[in-house]
Design a protein around this motif. Structure first.
Motif, PDB file in Angstrom:
ATOM      1  N   PHE A  22     -12.167  11.091   3.353  1.00 36.58           N
ATOM      2  CA  PHE A  22     -13.520  11.169   2.819  1.00 36.58           C
ATOM      3  C   PHE A  22     -13.888   9.838   2.167  1.00 36.58           C
ATOM      4  O   PHE A  22     -13.088   9.252   1.455  1.00 36.58           O
ATOM      5  CB  PHE A  22     -13.582  12.326   1.807  1.00 36.58           C
ATOM      6  CG  PHE A  22     -14.942  12.513   1.184  1.00 36.58           C
ATOM      7  CD1 PHE A  22     -16.095  12.481   1.960  1.00 36.58           C
ATOM      8  CD2 PHE A  22     -15.060  12.743  -0.185  1.00 36.58           C
ATOM      9  CE1 PHE A  22     -17.345  12.675   1.373  1.00 36.58           C
ATOM     10  CE2 PHE A  22     -16.306  12.947  -0.774  1.00 36.58           C
ATOM     11  CZ  PHE A  22     -17.441  12.903   0.009  1.00 36.58           C
ATOM     12  N   THR A  23     -15.128   9.379   2.438  1.00 38.51           N
ATOM     13  CA  THR A  23     -15.538   8.086   1.851  1.00 38.51           C
ATOM     14  C   THR A  23     -16.124   8.245   0.463  1.00 38.51           C
ATOM     15  O   THR A  23     -16.343   7.260  -0.232  1.00 38.51           O
ATOM     16  CB  THR A  23     -16.627   7.419   2.714  1.00 38.51           C
ATOM     17  OG1 THR A  23     -17.769   8.287   2.764  1.00 38.51           O
ATOM     18  CG2 THR A  23     -16.141   7.141   4.120  1.00 38.51           C
ATOM     19  N   GLY A  24     -16.434   9.467   0.102  1.00 38.12           N
ATOM     20  CA  GLY A  24     -17.085   9.679  -1.189  1.00 38.12           C
ATOM     21  C   GLY A  24     -18.600   9.607  -1.095  1.00 38.12           C
ATOM     22  O   GLY A  24     -19.298   9.947  -2.038  1.00 38.12           O
ATOM     23  N   ALA A  25     -19.101   9.141   0.053  1.00 40.80           N
ATOM     24  CA  ALA A  25     -20.546   9.021   0.226  1.00 40.80           C
ATOM     25  C   ALA A  25     -21.089  10.221   0.984  1.00 40.80           C
ATOM     26  O   ALA A  25     -20.346  10.945   1.643  1.00 40.80           O
ATOM     27  CB  ALA A  25     -20.884   7.739   0.958  1.00 40.80           C
ATOM     28  N   HIS A  26     -22.416  10.422   0.873  1.00 40.80           N
ATOM     29  CA  HIS A  26     -23.069  11.500   1.591  1.00 40.80           C
ATOM     30  C   HIS A  26     -24.248  10.973   2.373  1.00 40.80           C
ATOM     31  O   HIS A  26     -24.844   9.960   2.011  1.00 40.80           O
ATOM     32  CB  HIS A  26     -23.546  12.585   0.622  1.00 40.80           C
ATOM     33  CG  HIS A  26     -22.422  13.367   0.031  1.00 40.80           C
ATOM     34  ND1 HIS A  26     -21.693  12.900  -1.045  1.00 40.80           N
ATOM     35  CD2 HIS A  26     -21.881  14.563   0.372  1.00 40.80           C
ATOM     36  CE1 HIS A  26     -20.758  13.792  -1.355  1.00 40.80           C
ATOM     37  NE2 HIS A  26     -20.843  14.808  -0.508  1.00 40.80           N
ATOM     38  N   ALA A  27     -24.577  11.676   3.446  1.00 38.38           N
ATOM     39  CA  ALA A  27     -25.774  11.341   4.222  1.00 38.38           C
ATOM     40  C   ALA A  27     -26.776  12.469   4.052  1.00 38.38           C
ATOM     41  O   ALA A  27     -26.407  13.615   3.794  1.00 38.38           O
ATOM     42  CB  ALA A  27     -25.419  11.171   5.693  1.00 38.38           C
TER      43      ALA A  27
ATOM     44  N   PRO B 197     -21.236  15.256   3.749  1.00 37.62           N
ATOM     45  CA  PRO B 197     -20.196  14.279   3.386  1.00 37.62           C
ATOM     46  C   PRO B 197     -19.896  13.335   4.574  1.00 37.62           C
ATOM     47  O   PRO B 197     -19.931  13.760   5.723  1.00 37.62           O
ATOM     48  CB  PRO B 197     -18.978  15.148   3.069  1.00 37.62           C
ATOM     49  CG  PRO B 197     -19.237  16.455   3.737  1.00 37.62           C
ATOM     50  CD  PRO B 197     -20.729  16.629   3.786  1.00 37.62           C
ATOM     51  N   ILE B 198     -19.624  12.092   4.267  1.00 35.29           N
ATOM     52  CA  ILE B 198     -19.302  11.116   5.311  1.00 35.29           C
ATOM     53  C   ILE B 198     -17.797  10.850   5.304  1.00 35.29           C
ATOM     54  O   ILE B 198     -17.241  10.456   4.273  1.00 35.29           O
ATOM     55  CB  ILE B 198     -20.061   9.788   5.104  1.00 35.29           C
ATOM     56  CG1 ILE B 198     -21.570  10.052   5.075  1.00 35.29           C
ATOM     57  CG2 ILE B 198     -19.718   8.794   6.212  1.00 35.29           C
ATOM     58  CD1 ILE B 198     -22.402   8.827   4.765  1.00 35.29           C
ATOM     59  N   TYR B 199     -17.171  11.065   6.431  1.00 33.53           N
ATOM     60  CA  TYR B 199     -15.720  10.851   6.585  1.00 33.53           C
ATOM     61  C   TYR B 199     -15.457   9.656   7.485  1.00 33.53           C
ATOM     62  O   TYR B 199     -16.325   9.218   8.255  1.00 33.53           O
ATOM     63  CB  TYR B 199     -15.065  12.082   7.207  1.00 33.53           C
ATOM     64  CG  TYR B 199     -14.854  13.211   6.229  1.00 33.53           C
ATOM     65  CD1 TYR B 199     -15.914  14.042   5.863  1.00 33.53           C
ATOM     66  CD2 TYR B 199     -13.601  13.453   5.665  1.00 33.53           C
ATOM     67  CE1 TYR B 199     -15.719  15.074   4.962  1.00 33.53           C
ATOM     68  CE2 TYR B 199     -13.400  14.478   4.767  1.00 33.53           C
ATOM     69  CZ  TYR B 199     -14.469  15.287   4.415  1.00 33.53           C
ATOM     70  OH  TYR B 199     -14.271  16.296   3.527  1.00 33.53           O
TER      71      TYR B 199
ATOM     72  N   GLU C 133      -7.815   5.118  -1.088  1.00 34.32           N
ATOM     73  CA  GLU C 133      -7.439   6.069  -0.048  1.00 34.32           C
ATOM     74  C   GLU C 133      -7.976   5.623   1.317  1.00 34.32           C
ATOM     75  O   GLU C 133      -7.272   5.662   2.326  1.00 34.32           O
ATOM     76  CB  GLU C 133      -8.001   7.447  -0.406  1.00 34.32           C
ATOM     77  CG  GLU C 133      -7.184   8.581   0.169  1.00 34.32           C
ATOM     78  CD  GLU C 133      -7.795   9.931  -0.192  1.00 34.32           C
ATOM     79  OE1 GLU C 133      -7.663  10.847   0.633  1.00 34.32           O
ATOM     80  OE2 GLU C 133      -8.398  10.048  -1.294  1.00 34.32           O
ATOM     81  N   VAL C 134      -9.242   5.178   1.323  1.00 28.22           N
ATOM     82  CA  VAL C 134      -9.844   4.733   2.585  1.00 28.22           C
ATOM     83  C   VAL C 134      -9.112   3.510   3.116  1.00 28.22           C
ATOM     84  O   VAL C 134      -8.785   3.429   4.300  1.00 28.22           O
ATOM     85  CB  VAL C 134     -11.351   4.449   2.397  1.00 28.22           C
ATOM     86  CG1 VAL C 134     -11.924   3.724   3.619  1.00 28.22           C
ATOM     87  CG2 VAL C 134     -12.098   5.752   2.151  1.00 28.22           C
ATOM     88  N   GLN C 135      -8.839   2.562   2.241  1.00 30.96           N
ATOM     89  CA  GLN C 135      -8.128   1.358   2.667  1.00 30.96           C
ATOM     90  C   GLN C 135      -6.770   1.699   3.282  1.00 30.96           C
ATOM     91  O   GLN C 135      -6.374   1.149   4.303  1.00 30.96           O
ATOM     92  CB  GLN C 135      -7.921   0.398   1.485  1.00 30.96           C
ATOM     93  CG  GLN C 135      -9.174  -0.376   1.117  1.00 30.96           C
ATOM     94  CD  GLN C 135      -9.758  -1.145   2.292  1.00 30.96           C
ATOM     95  OE1 GLN C 135      -9.051  -1.874   2.973  1.00 30.96           O
ATOM     96  NE2 GLN C 135     -11.041  -0.950   2.558  1.00 30.96           N
TER      97      GLN C 135
ATOM     98  N   ILE D  38     -20.229   1.755   2.127  1.00 31.37           N
ATOM     99  CA  ILE D  38     -20.585   3.028   1.505  1.00 31.37           C
ATOM    100  C   ILE D  38     -19.448   3.685   0.746  1.00 31.37           C
ATOM    101  O   ILE D  38     -19.680   4.609  -0.020  1.00 31.37           O
ATOM    102  CB  ILE D  38     -21.115   4.038   2.555  1.00 31.37           C
ATOM    103  CG1 ILE D  38     -20.045   4.341   3.585  1.00 31.37           C
ATOM    104  CG2 ILE D  38     -22.388   3.517   3.205  1.00 31.37           C
ATOM    105  CD1 ILE D  38     -20.382   5.574   4.412  1.00 31.37           C
ATOM    106  N   THR D  39     -18.221   3.233   0.984  1.00 30.36           N
ATOM    107  CA  THR D  39     -17.105   3.916   0.342  1.00 30.36           C
ATOM    108  C   THR D  39     -17.239   3.892  -1.178  1.00 30.36           C
ATOM    109  O   THR D  39     -17.458   2.836  -1.773  1.00 30.36           O
ATOM    110  CB  THR D  39     -15.770   3.258   0.756  1.00 30.36           C
ATOM    111  OG1 THR D  39     -15.653   3.356   2.166  1.00 30.36           O
ATOM    112  CG2 THR D  39     -14.590   3.950   0.097  1.00 30.36           C
ATOM    113  N   ALA D  40     -17.110   5.068  -1.779  1.00 33.34           N
ATOM    114  CA  ALA D  40     -17.220   5.174  -3.235  1.00 33.34           C
ATOM    115  C   ALA D  40     -15.986   4.545  -3.879  1.00 33.34           C
ATOM    116  O   ALA D  40     -14.890   4.630  -3.323  1.00 33.34           O
ATOM    117  CB  ALA D  40     -17.330   6.638  -3.644  1.00 33.34           C
ATOM    118  N   PRO D  41     -16.166   3.920  -5.045  1.00 35.28           N
ATOM    119  CA  PRO D  41     -15.054   3.210  -5.704  1.00 35.28           C
ATOM    120  C   PRO D  41     -13.805   4.073  -5.841  1.00 35.28           C
ATOM    121  O   PRO D  41     -12.699   3.611  -5.573  1.00 35.28           O
ATOM    122  CB  PRO D  41     -15.637   2.852  -7.072  1.00 35.28           C
ATOM    123  CG  PRO D  41     -17.112   2.799  -6.839  1.00 35.28           C
ATOM    124  CD  PRO D  41     -17.425   3.787  -5.782  1.00 35.28           C
TER     125      PRO D  41
END
Length: 1042
Positions: A363-368, A378-380, A336-338, A328-331
């Motif tokens: 923050f993953t950039g994705a939302h639920a 926001p999904i963290y 940052e997530v990595q 789900i991580t946004a490009p």
RNA sequence: GCCCGGGUGGUGGAAUGGUAGACACGCAGGACUUAAAAUCCUGUGGCCGUUGAGGCCGUACGGGUUCGAGUCCCGUCUCGGGCACCA
């Protein structure tokens, strides 16, 4: 005859051995009583005074029960596989079996010296192939079964196969991996052999699994959760890290509910049960599914115990290891997530624990999509969410959960109140369940009790969630990358594990050349050339190189004692039927969630298979406390030419009082030695560096003249000794040889030597130095200040004593007795001096067995004197036999029967310290009465027999008996001897004790009342007031209320 | 932070809601001994008083229930053990 403990004890030890007094047979016409001690690991250090506490207590109970007519089984054996023997093997090249054998011999000798009534013909050892054959056999059974929730028991895996063939697993309600797919019968039948086997692993009660484990690089093995304390290994204190590895696992989680329920039917200490409940960690809640925005194929499942707070959820958090993170991580958030994931992975368990308070995440950039409101959350990713619990993902409700609140505050996320009673949400979260819901859609205005069912029903209807019971309990990792353990009876073919055929058991531990992992990092067993078992010569196969963990052999051992030599079964049905289970289990509380939980699990499993008669194998558990050591600390101040300040935590626990040693001038030519030595009653401590080694001759002479032992602490320049241990040791050795050769000579009993610096540095890294309990450290001037001293870690728990002129301090600290703390007291010495009977009774007299207390030899003379006085009832000072067959007086009988009653009742409630008191009281009374009558003394010998068996056996035979006192009959008290014609009442006026009156035992309450009111002292205290009420408690007390 | 236990003389520790400190160590005094050890006897919670009066206070602290509380209840302090981002 004179009382000489050592002679008597030797004599009867041999006699018992010769007459097989402690041999236990399955005697069907007698009721059984099974007492079990947790069997020891035979460590190289031998027994210390703390170990026998439980053994002595169980021995007393066993002897008592035997005297009461029970057929008592109180066996002993050895939990003999384990790490220390293997480490010793690595260091010294000695086969673990050899050192283990040697250690067991020493343990047995020490246990026998205590006069314990173990039947050694039933001894077991977990490392004996005849024993571990059955450990492996039980492992095979676990492999061949799965747990069916509908049947509420373990069933053969063949049942499951039959169902899969017919109907797939859609209707199967069984314990399995969380990601087990639903398959149809067609799919199953289309699977290849390998695919089917792999699929079944998801159900088997033991199975290989790729999981995160506690990997300890220093030990080269994985550890179970209960073997890790504070992020370091329990044994050795080495760092532990999390690593993903393939490991054998035990599906203990299948039994979570059963293990929890079983606690209700056993009489165990509440503290232990509570710990097990916490460890199992049952919590009732719900699973809720949050669809991922813009990804119809994905959704985040969270577990929550507070589904009622769902309207307060303002964001979602995934554990770093959660599999959705990558999907789900946004490009634009990718890097940052990595980076965050890398950072998390790099942290050791210890660092992570140390920084619990720190809020981190990304923050993953994705939302639920919120399932009820449709709003976007926001999904963290954050490491405060653990992958191993629940679903590894949470809905964060900052208004109700402090951790979520912290995160929301740090990341500036909204905090929405959901209950009208929540307060101060700008300060902290408020987890209350009180009040009515606000901002909460369909549950607005409802209470907690109303909201939960409504929400769960709604979620279920919309297929967005369901109720769920969650346990903290994890499956138990069952493999260790070590040599000295049970081989796992498995071989591998095409990456699929297969059981060895049963007739191949035991799979014997093969010989290897070195007890170390292979160069490729495989466990030591991979070095073996000679595996006896070869699955089939044609096919390619691999052996299993892991061995079982320490708790395997201890998870069923109590059954083996019932029938220890059976080679057809782990235990015969007849023996099982007779002995059934343990009636009284005695051991340390430190096994609360390890051994005591795993063994219950295995027992439930064996019970499901109909192999054992009871669900719970230990009806009663008693935790003995620890006997602790006393570690002394001395401080010495700066000397004129000696530039170091030294704190020394010293090794002999009996060093309590220190005085500077004042060497008289007629003995010492030079008085400077005065400042270097400290002395106690029987020991002189000399602190010296090799430069001044020749000076100790003076000290030695003084010590010898005073009959004291000399302990020499070599305190080399610390930095040098830490960095160059070999050179330091060599320097000390040379200095000794050339300048103090007397120290090198053997056979000087007055002298002990200790190379503190050498020992420290040889065994421990500088890093470990600060944690070490034999500790020397350089300190600053200002540490003379007591308060400042206390701030130093090593002194925080210490008790201080300031020396004269404030020049030095001495201190001690109570802590666990262990070899590494140099505070161990060996029972051999105590027994040598006072005898086993005295030692036994003294350990019991120290206090309640469940309490932990420091060892202190101070009071032992009291027991010694008591035993002599008891003996003096039979023999006078010249050794003349005093016992006569006269008729005992009423007073003598009352003393005897009071003792019988108290001792019987106190043994029954396991209050052994007061039993010793009652024996003392009896002895004192009989001495006061000059009672030497057989009718009184013979029962008295039986009363003391469980406590001081050697002494009792001698006196029993002196009384003319031919057979052992162990088979005497426990005396019964008769109430008629306890009563007396007169009773003394305590008299209170308004609740305050004012005097006593003695009345006829037959007096009625009314008569007593009248008598009390006529007493002068009563009238004096009542004074002018009217007597409102008189309370007469029969036999005890009268209270006059005015 | 949460969950369990504890807190009684100088010390280890006793006390089914009914005479707090049993039993033992230690200490003090005495006997025996040339002396020491060993053994035996006496005393030993604190304070005041007495020298065969007695009284007051005492079980971590503060409240409560009870005729009566070390014990039961509520709150506080403190020590020990266990668990600990367990949603």
């Amino acid at each position: 005859m004179e009382y000489v403990p050592r002679a008597i004890e030797k004599k009867w030890k041999d006699w018992w051995e010769k007459h097989q007094v402690y041999r236990v047979t399955d005697c069907l016409d007698k009721p059984k009583f099974y007492i079990l001690n947790m069997f020891p690991y035979p460590s190289g250090a031998g027994l210390h005074v703390g170990h026998p506490l439980g053994y002595i207590a169980s021995d007393i109970l066993g002897r008592y029960k035997r005297l009461c007519g029970f057929n008592v089984l109180n066996p002993m054996g050895f939990d003999a596989f384990g790490l220390p023997a293997e480490q010793y093997a690595i260091e010294m090249g000695i086969h673990p079996a050899v050192s283990t054998e040697e250690n067991i011999r020493r343990y047995r000798r020490q246990l026998e010296d205590l006069g314990l009534s173990f039947d050694w013909s039933r001894e077991i050892r977990t490392c004996d192939p005849k024993y571990y054959k059955w450990t492996q056999w039980i492992f095979s059974l676990l492999f061949r079964h799965y747990y069916d929730y509908d049947a509420q028991k373990a069933l053969p895996i063949t049942h499951l196969i039959a169902r899969l063939e017919k109907e797939g697993n859609a209707q199967v309600n069984a314990a399995c991996d969380s990601d087990t797919p639903r398959i149809s019968a067609e799919e199953w039948n289309a699977y290849s052999e390998e695919q089917q086997q792999l699929f079944l692993l998801q159900y088997r009660l033991t199975f290989p699994e790729e999981t995160y484990v506690n990997w300890c690089p220093a030990l080269g093995t994985v550890l179970s959760n209960d073997e890790v304390k504070d992020g370091v290994s329990e044994r050795g204190g080495y760092p532990v890290e999390r690593r993903r590895m393939k490991q054998w696992s035990m599906r203990i989680t299948a039994y979570a509910e059963r293990l929890l329920e079983g606690l209700e039917e056993i009489d165990w200490p509440e503290a232990i049960k509570e710990q097990q409940r916490n460890w199992i960690g049952r919590s009732v809640g719900a699973i809720v599914r949050f669809p991922v925005e813009g990804r119809s194929d994905l959704s985040v499942e969270v577990f929550t115990t507070r589904v009622d707070t769902i309207y307060g959820a303002t964001f979602i958090v995934l554990a770093p290891e959660h599999e959705l993170v990558a999907q789900i991580t946004a490009p634009k958030q990718w890097t940052e997530v990595q980076n965050y994931l890398k950072w998390v992975a790099s942290r050791s368990e210890r660092e992570r624990m140390a920084e619990v308070k720190r809020v981190t995440g990304v923050f993953t950039g994705a939302h639920a999509v919120h399932p009820l409101t449709g709003s976007l959350l926001p999904i963290y990713v954050a490491d405060y969410v653990l992958v191993g619990y629940g679903t590894g993902a949470i809905m964060a409700v900052p208004s109700g959960d402090q951790r979520d609140w912290n995160f929301a505050t740090a990341f500036r996320l909204p905090i929405v109140p959901i209950l009208d009673r929540q307060k101060n949400l700008d300060q902290a979260a408020d987890p209350t369940k009180e009040g009515r819901y606000i901002n909460s859609g369909i549950i607005n205005g409802l209470t907690y009790e109303e909201a939960v069912p409504k929400l769960i029903e709604w979620l279920q209807q919309h297929q967005l969630g369901r109720a769920r019971i969650q346990y903290k309990l994890r499956n138990a990792v069952f493999s260790r990358q070590r040599y000295w353990g049970e081989p796992i009876p498995i071989y591998w073919k095409n990456s699929v594990p297969y059981l060895l055929p049963e007739e191949e058991l035991p799979l014997v531990l093969p010989e290897i050349d070195k007890y170390l992992p292979t160069e490729t990092g495989e466990p030591p067993l991979a070095r073996a050339q000679q595996w006896r078992y070869r699955p089939s010569p044609e096919e390619s196969y691999e052996y299993e190189y892991n061995t079982m963990p320490g708790w395997a052999g201890s998870s069923w051992y109590w059954y083996r004692y019932m029938d220890p030599h059976n080679d057809q079964a782990f235990c015969s049905p007849e023996a099982l039927q007779y002995w059934r289970c343990v009636d009284y289990y005695i051991g340390g509380a430190e096994h609360a969630v390890g051994h005591l939980l795993y063994s219950r699990f295995w027992n439930h499993f064996l019970y499901d298979l109909g192999l054992v008669p009871e669900r719970e194998y230990a009806k009663k558990l008693f935790n003995q406390g620890m006997i602790q050591g006393r570690s002394s600390i001395i401080y010495r101040a700066r000397e004129s030419f000696y530039e170091e300040y030294l704190w020394i935590k010293v090794l002999q626990p009996y060093l309590q009082e220190f005085e500077p040693m004042r060497i008289p001038h007629n003995r010492a030519e030079e008085s400077f030695t005065y400042d270097f030595a400290f002395a106690t009653n029987d020991l002189v401590i000399e602190v010296v560096s090799h430069k001044h080694i020749d000076k100790i001759e003076t000290v030695r002479q003084t010590a010898e003249a005073d009959g004291k032992r000399l302990l020499i602490l070599f305190t080399e320049e610390l930095a040098a000794s830490i960095n160059e241990p070999e050179r330091t040791a060599e320097r000390i050795r040379q200095a000794l040889q050339s300048r103090a050769p007397f120290l090198m000579a053997e056979g000087i009993p007055a002298i002990e030597q200790l190379f503190v610096s050498y020992e420290l540095t040889q065994k421990y890294s500088p890093e470990a130095f600060s944690r070490l309990h034999v500790d020397i450290s350089l300190v600053d001037d200002d540490v003379l200040d007591l308060e400042k001293a206390r701030q130093r870690p090593m002194f925080q728990k210490a008790n201080f004593k300031v020396g004269p002129e404030g020049r030095f301090l001495c201190a001690y600290e109570i802590e666990k007795m262990s070899k590494s703390k140099y505070n161990v007291i060996n029972p051999d010495e105590v027994i040598e001096q006072y005898g086993a009977d005295c030692f036994r009774m003294y350990e019991m007299f120290l206090g309640p067995i469940e309490a932990s207390k420091p060892w202190d030899v101070k009071g032992i003379t009291g027991i010694q004197g008591f035993l002599r006085r008891f003996w003096s009832l039979f023999f006078d000072a010249e050794g003349t036999w005093l016992v006569r067959n006269d008729e005992p007086s009423r007073q003598e009988l009352r003393a005897l029967h009071t003792a019988i009653k108290k001792i019987t009742e106190d043994i029954e409630r396991f209050s052994l310290n007061t039993c010793v008191s009652h024996l003392m009281i009896l002895t004192n009374e009989l001495r006061g009465l000059k009672c030497h009558k057989r009718a009184v003394l013979e029962p008295a010998v039986v009363l003391i027999a469980p406590f001081a068996p050697h002494l009792a056996e001698e006196l029993w035979h002196q009384l003319g008996h031919e057979s052992t006192v162990c088979d005497a009959h426990w005396p019964r008290w008769e109430e008629r001897y306890l009563t007396s014609e007169h009773i003394t009442y305590a008299v209170q006026v308004n609740g305050k004790l004012r005097g006593n009156i003695t009345v006829e035992a037959s007096a009625s309450p009314a008569e007593i009342e009248a008598l009390v009111l006529s007493q002068e002292f009563v009238r004096r205290f009542v004074g002018e007031k009217a007597v409102r009420r008189v309370i007469v408690v029969p036999g005890r007390i009268v209270n006059v209320v005015a």
